[in-house]
Design a protein around this motif. Structure first.
Motif, short mmCIF file in Angstrom:
data_model
loop_
_atom_site.label_atom_id
_atom_site.label_comp_id
_atom_site.label_asym_id
_atom_site.label_seq_id
_atom_site.Cartn_x
_atom_site.Cartn_y
_atom_site.Cartn_z
N GLU A 71 9.99 -18.53 30.64
CA GLU A 71 10.56 -17.55 30.07
C GLU A 71 10.07 -16.84 31.42
OE1 GLU A 71 8.08 -19.77 28.49
OE2 GLU A 71 9.03 -19.39 26.48
N GLU A 72 9.76 -17.18 32.34
CA GLU A 72 9.58 -16.75 33.85
C GLU A 72 10.97 -17.64 34.64
OE1 GLU A 72 5.94 -16.91 36.30
OE2 GLU A 72 5.47 -18.74 34.27
N PRO A 74 14.35 -16.26 34.61
CA PRO A 74 15.00 -14.97 34.51
C PRO A 74 15.03 -14.57 35.66
CG PRO A 74 14.83 -15.46 32.33
CD PRO A 74 13.38 -16.23 33.31
N GLN A 75 13.41 -13.94 36.38
CA GLN A 75 13.19 -13.41 37.32
C GLN A 75 13.29 -14.56 38.73
OE1 GLN A 75 8.68 -12.86 36.63
NE2 GLN A 75 9.24 -12.57 34.81
N LEU A 76 13.29 -15.87 38.63
CA LEU A 76 13.31 -16.88 39.15
C LEU A 76 15.32 -16.94 40.04
CD1 LEU A 76 10.89 -18.87 39.39
CD2 LEU A 76 10.64 -16.91 40.59
N HIS A 99 20.57 -2.34 40.04
CA HIS A 99 20.28 -4.35 40.41
C HIS A 99 18.85 -3.89 41.33
CE1 HIS A 99 21.56 -8.47 40.89
NE2 HIS A 99 21.01 -8.83 41.59
N PHE A 102 15.42 -4.53 39.80
CA PHE A 102 15.14 -5.35 39.40
C PHE A 102 15.09 -6.90 39.24
CE2 PHE A 102 16.79 -2.40 35.92
CZ PHE A 102 15.99 -2.36 35.16
N LYS A 103 16.04 -7.22 40.58
CA LYS A 103 15.93 -8.58 41.60
C LYS A 103 16.44 -7.66 43.01
CE LYS A 103 17.05 -11.27 39.37
NZ LYS A 103 16.44 -12.49 38.26
N SER A 147 20.05 -11.97 45.75
CA SER A 147 19.58 -11.58 45.76
C SER A 147 18.00 -12.79 45.88
CB SER A 147 19.68 -12.05 44.19
OG SER A 147 20.79 -10.44 43.52
N ALA A 149 16.44 -14.68 45.21
CA ALA A 149 15.98 -16.07 43.80
C ALA A 149 15.81 -17.26 44.47
CB ALA A 149 16.45 -15.44 42.94
#
Length: 210
Positions: A71-72, A74-76, A99, A102-103, A147, A149
């Motif tokens: 679940e984590e 998408p943030q990464l 954008h 959120f990122k 981004s 990430a």
């Protein structure tokens, strides 16, 4: 970011897209996911990133020494693919500000700097819907590459790019992938020539379920 797949398989209806994949994708590595059109490259990419559930096997994730729940992810995750859409009702400047809420961008980068890197200064107030397909692809690539990430997925990254755009991709992918886990889905060598590892989907070929 590290991803470990053990006995991973994905089936649609009675057909296995891939099966029996065991592999560790290690931090700081770049892996090309190879195979002909329709072989399941995008499906594998989406399964590894947790966007699709596997039919069998297991996936585990780790980042900076700790286990990560799916679940984590998408943030990464930063992702670029031809089938992913951008919000066409916004201008370029509006989209970048939306954008980055959120990122966030990589350290030291701003929306203004990113527009300059894309050579889109004259289009900063232009609606995305009025961009050419090549401009949209360069935008999607820039959002993924810059981004902040640790996991970067690139699915057919030079789609809709002309020769100048392909050269731009080469320059910026090499400048932004050193400290990330990178997965590139492609059957075009110049899209993944920087990858040190190769994984062919056909080695885990489709079979009819019994």
């Amino acid at each position: 970011m590290q991803i470990e797949a053990v006995g991973l398989g994905k089936r649609f209806h009675r057909e296995w897209i891939f099966r029996g994949l065991t592999h560790i994708f290690r931090p700081g590595s770049a892996t090309a996911i190879l195979g002909p059109n329709g072989s399941g490259k995008s499906t594998l990419l989406n399964t590894l990133s947790g966007q699709l559930l596997s039919t069998e096997g297991s996936l585990s994730y780790a980042y900076q020494g700790r286990a990560i729940a799916v679940e984590e992810i998408p943030q990464l995750l930063a992702y670029c693919a031809p089938y992913l859409e951008v919000i066409e009702e916004l201008t370029l400047t509006e989209l970048l500000h939306f954008h980055t809420r959120f990122k966030p961008l990589r350290t030291g980068f701003t929306a203004k700097r990113l527009i300059e890197l894309m050579y889109l200064e004259k289009s900063r107030h232009k609606l995305i819907r009025d961009f050419s397909s090549g401009m949209k692809q360069r935008l999607k690539l820039a959002l993924a590459l810059y981004s902040d990430a640790p996991l970067l997925l690139l699915d057919e990254p030079t789609t809709n790019l002309d020769r100048t755009g392909v050269d731009w991709y080469h320059e910026h992918v090499q400048a932004t992938t050193a400290d990330r886990l990178v997965l590139v889905s492609s059957n075009v060598p110049e899209e993944y020539d920087f990858c040190s590892e190769r994984l062919d989907v056909t080695d885990f070929g489709a079979k009819m379920a019994r």
